[in-house]
Design an enzyme around this catalytic site. Structure first.
Site, PDB file in Angstrom:
ATOM      1  N   ASN A   1      34.997  35.112  39.264  1.00 14.65           N
ATOM      2  CA  ASN A   1      35.008  33.963  40.185  1.00 14.65           C
ATOM      3  C   ASN A   1      33.592  33.471  40.456  1.00 14.65           C
ATOM      4  OD1 ASN A   1      37.717  33.067  41.335  1.00 14.65           O
ATOM      5  ND2 ASN A   1      37.920  35.305  41.350  1.00 14.65           N
TER       6      ASN A   1
ATOM      7  N   ILE B   1      35.599  45.130  54.025  1.00 13.08           N
ATOM      8  CA  ILE B   1      36.120  44.449  55.203  1.00 13.08           C
ATOM      9  C   ILE B   1      34.945  44.232  56.143  1.00 13.08           C
ATOM     10  CG2 ILE B   1      37.634  44.663  57.206  1.00 13.08           C
ATOM     11  CD1 ILE B   1      39.560  46.236  55.384  1.00 13.08           C
TER      12      ILE B   1
ATOM     13  N   HIS C   1      41.632  34.930  47.577  1.00 10.84           N
ATOM     14  CA  HIS C   1      42.572  36.059  47.632  1.00 10.84           C
ATOM     15  C   HIS C   1      43.668  35.845  46.586  1.00 10.84           C
ATOM     16  CE1 HIS C   1      44.726  39.440  49.298  1.00 10.84           C
ATOM     17  NE2 HIS C   1      45.823  38.712  49.188  1.00 10.84           N
TER      18      HIS C   1
HETATM   19  C1  GRF Z   1      39.918  38.335  42.208  1.00 12.55           C
HETATM   20  O1  GRF Z   1      41.251  38.447  41.823  1.00 12.55           O
HETATM   21  C2  GRF Z   1      39.804  37.888  43.639  1.00 12.55           C
HETATM   22  O2  GRF Z   1      40.818  37.035  44.029  1.00 12.55           O
HETATM   23  C3  GRF Z   1      39.932  39.187  44.379  1.00 12.55           C
HETATM   24  O3  GRF Z   1      39.231  40.126  43.599  1.00 12.55           O
HETATM   25  C4  GRF Z   1      39.213  39.690  42.243  1.00 12.55           C
HETATM   26  C5  GRF Z   1      37.777  39.599  41.856  1.00 12.55           C
HETATM   27  O4  GRF Z   1      37.610  39.291  40.510  1.00 12.55           O
HETATM   28  N1  GRF Z   1      39.433  39.054  45.731  1.00 12.55           N
HETATM   29  P1  GRF Z   1      36.203  38.766  39.990  1.00 12.55           P
HETATM   30  O5  GRF Z   1      35.169  39.817  40.378  1.00 12.55           O
HETATM   31  O6  GRF Z   1      35.943  37.444  40.595  1.00 12.55           O
HETATM   32  O7  GRF Z   1      36.368  38.700  38.483  1.00 12.55           O
END
Ligand code: GRF
Length: 214
Positions: free
Chosen positions: A13, A87, A104
């Site tokens: 991400n 958290i 999320h």
């Molecule tokens: C993603 O699925 C995000 O939604 C969740 O953790 C994962 C992280 O993946 N919070 P990345 O590190 O962004 O590949």
């Protein structure tokens, strides 16, 4: 506008955000774990990185104080949690109220917390997805900015479903970030999300659901 991305792992991400040509400046990527793949990916993109290793702090407050110091040193207007597996305490969340987003991997309020894909399969839902929301003190419960839905297909296992959701995460997180950095997105005092000009391209002028094919 400077922004920061907080990660704990692979950083896909984070890459989607860094590669999106956002109007702001990626001031720093911070990981709470040393040696994770996302740090290398950030460096490859010329973005400053920092490790605030949770394990080297006695307690959460000291860890969060160090995190805040690093963020404030970079004068960030927006903090984006991207696979950040901690958290955060109420004080930290309050400090960045209205300027901290999270992604999320479920259609909140369904399936907050961990193992969302396995839980979605176990529940037998036909539609699953992902959510970008403002961060508030209650885990995964902050006001929703945008969601993307995907179908649950016959024969899906958690990995297959996770892959389908992740592709949508990479679409909606940069969209939400762009709106914020353009000054269009805000969390009102009533706890409602406002996006000036509507959420164009997301299925209608005011839709918060984006079930389109990327
Ligand atoms: C993603 O699925 C995000 O939604 C969740 O953790 C994962 C992280 O993946 N919070 P990345 O590190 O962004 O590949």
């Amino acid at each position: 506008m400077n922004y920061a991305i907080l990660i704990s792992g692979r950083g896909s991400n984070m890459c989607a955000l860094l590669d999106a040509g956002l109007p702001g400046r990626a001031a720093v990527v911070i990981s709470d774990r040393p040696g994770v793949a996302g740090l290398d990916l950030a460096r490859e993109r010329g973005v400053a990185t920092a490790v605030i290793d949770r394990k080297s702090f006695a307690g959460r407050e000291a860890f969060e104080a160090a995190l805040a110091l690093e963020l404030d040193r970079h004068d960030v207007a927006l903090v984006m949690l991207a696979g950040f597996m901690r958290i955060l305490g109420d004080g930290f969340v309050a400090r960045y109220a209205g300027r901290m987003l999270n992604i999320h991997p479920s259609l909140l309020p369904a399936f907050p917390g961990l193992d969302t894909h396995a839980r979605a399969l176990a529940a037998g839902v036909r539609i699953h997805g992902c959510t970008v929301h403002f961060v508030t003190p209650t885990l995964d419960a902050g006001p929703i900015v945008i969601q993307a839905a995907v179908p649950v297909l016959e024969g899906d296992d958690p990995d297959a479903l996770a892959g389908r959701v992740l592709a949508r995460e990479h679409v909606i997180y940069p969209l939400a970030a762009r709106w914020f950095l353009e000054g269009r997105l805000e969390l009102g005092p009533d706890g409602r999300v406002r996006c000036a000009g509507g959420i164009a391209g997301a299925g209608g002028p005011d839709a918060l659901i984006a079930p389109w094919e990327a």
